[in-house]
Design an enzyme around this catalytic site. Structure first.
Site: not given
Ligand SMILES: Nc1ncnc2c1ncn2[C@@H]1O[C@H](COP(=O)(O)OP(=O)(O)OP(=O)(O)O)[C@@H](O)[C@H]1O
Ligand SMILES: [Mg+2]
Length: 315
Positions: A32-33, A103, A168, A226, A228, A257, A259
């Site tokens: 992630d980082t 792992w 997580r 954030k 999604g 996304a 990250d």
């Molecule tokens: N299905 C999607 N379609 C378009 N953009 C998306 C989608 N999912 C996520 N994003 C974009 O990615 C950004 C971050 O998504 P999300 O809030 O799911 O982050 P996260 O849960 O931290 O993800 P990660 O799995 O990387 O930790 C959202 O603000 C949006 O801009």
């Molecule tokens: Mg995240």
């Protein structure tokens, strides 16, 4: 002469096995980082970027270092641990659902704070240090204290500390313990970039607004929540705002996304943009990543999506 800016992300990058075809696997490198630093590397070409971790001394650790170097990323004073190896995960597909097998319980990166002086050196003279809750989770408690102290010292010396709690559950002994340790990191953070579903699971927040209020009450001045494809909430300069997610035509894989969003946001902030403007750039950056497989999109794609060269001022 303009002084070069230094950026560092602290954590674990793992070997990634993907695209299984019968028993043939493709090996990549992600975490992630590192994914966030990757976006910063793409978007701030003038900056020095270091990944702060710990390496083993095997062939695969050498491959990790070479991969970083090939992409213009250094590793500061990260230690090399004799006999240690990188963590590994494999992605398997069941239809379109992805599942991950890890792992990583004895990975070299768990020793990234094993030499406190080296860690402090890695975090010196930086404009930005970026860390996540996954980094905290892989460390034992004494190592976590050393890391949080080192971040606090860097912050006192003028480094901006940015933190994504990235909760997580399986990496933590209990929810209460994770809360306590993540709260300790909030106390040394300037910018916090959480995701609502993670925060709701960890703290029971009823809404993104509740997440923002809780983190603001912990004394954090700059927050982006954030969520999604929903709007992101932004707290910047004492004012709360929203930033709608970009419509990603052809989204195929949301890995990384969040990250990439963080990388886009921090790049825009370092380029002098305010919080809401930076969140717009962040959504555009994340939208590019969901349209490619894996967490790391090509630099050119990230630059185009973010709008490199169209910033009000360049860092
Ligand atoms: N299905 C999607 N379609 C378009 N953009 C998306 C989608 N999912 C996520 N994003 C974009 O990615 C950004 C971050 O998504 P999300 O809030 O799911 O982050 P996260 O849960 O931290 O993800 P990660 O799995 O990387 O930790 C959202 O603000 C949006 O801009
Ligand atoms: Mg995240």
């Amino acid at each position: 002469m303009v002084k070069e800016i230094g950026l560092a992300a602290i954590g674990e990058c793992m070997l990634e096995l993907s695209a299984a075809q019968n028993d043939t696997w493709r090996m990549g490198i992600a975490g992630d980082t590192l994914n966030t630093l990757w976006a910063l590397r793409a978007l701030l070409p003038g900056a020095r970027c270091d990944y702060v971790t710990a390496f083993g001394d095997d062939h695969f650790s050498e491959r990790q270092k070479a991969f970083l170097a090939e992409n213009g990323i250094g590793y500061a004073s990260s230690p090399v641990i004799p006999g240690a190896r990188p963590g590994l995960y494999a992605i398997t597909l069941d239809g379109v659902e992805r599942s991950f097998t890890y792992w990583r319980s004895d990975s070299a990166a768990r020793q990234l704070a094993s030499d406190p002086a080296a860690l402090e050196k890695s975090l010196s003279n930086l404009r930005l240090a970026y860390v996540s809750g996954i980094t905290l989770a892989i460390l034992d408690e004494p190592a976590r204290r050393i890391l949080i102290d080192a971040l606090g010292k860097a912050r006192n010396a003028g480094t901006l500390v940015a933190f994504d709690p990235n909760y997580r559950a399986r990496l933590w002994a209990s929810r209460d313990y994770a809360q306590q340790e993540i709260n300790a990191a909030l106390a040394v953070s300037d910018i916090v970039l959480p995701t609502f579903p993670d925060e709701s699971e960890l703290y029971g927040d009823a809404s993104p607004e509740a997440t923002m209020q809780r983190i603001a009450s912990a004394g954090v001045a700059e927050i982006v929540v954030k969520n999604g494809t929903e709007d992101a909430l932004v707290l910047f300069d004492g004012i709360a705002g929203t930033s709608p997610a970009s419509r990603a035509e052809g989204a195929i894989d949301t890995t990384g996304a969040g990250d990439a969003f963080n990388g886009g946001y921090l790049a825009a902030r370092l380029n002098g943009m305010d919080g809401v403007a930076a969140a717009h750039r962040a959504h555009s950056t994340a939208a590019a990543v969901v349209c490619v497989r894996g967490a790391l999109a090509p630099f050119d794609l990230l630059r185009t999506a973010y709008g490199c060269g169209t910033e009000p001022s360049a860092a």
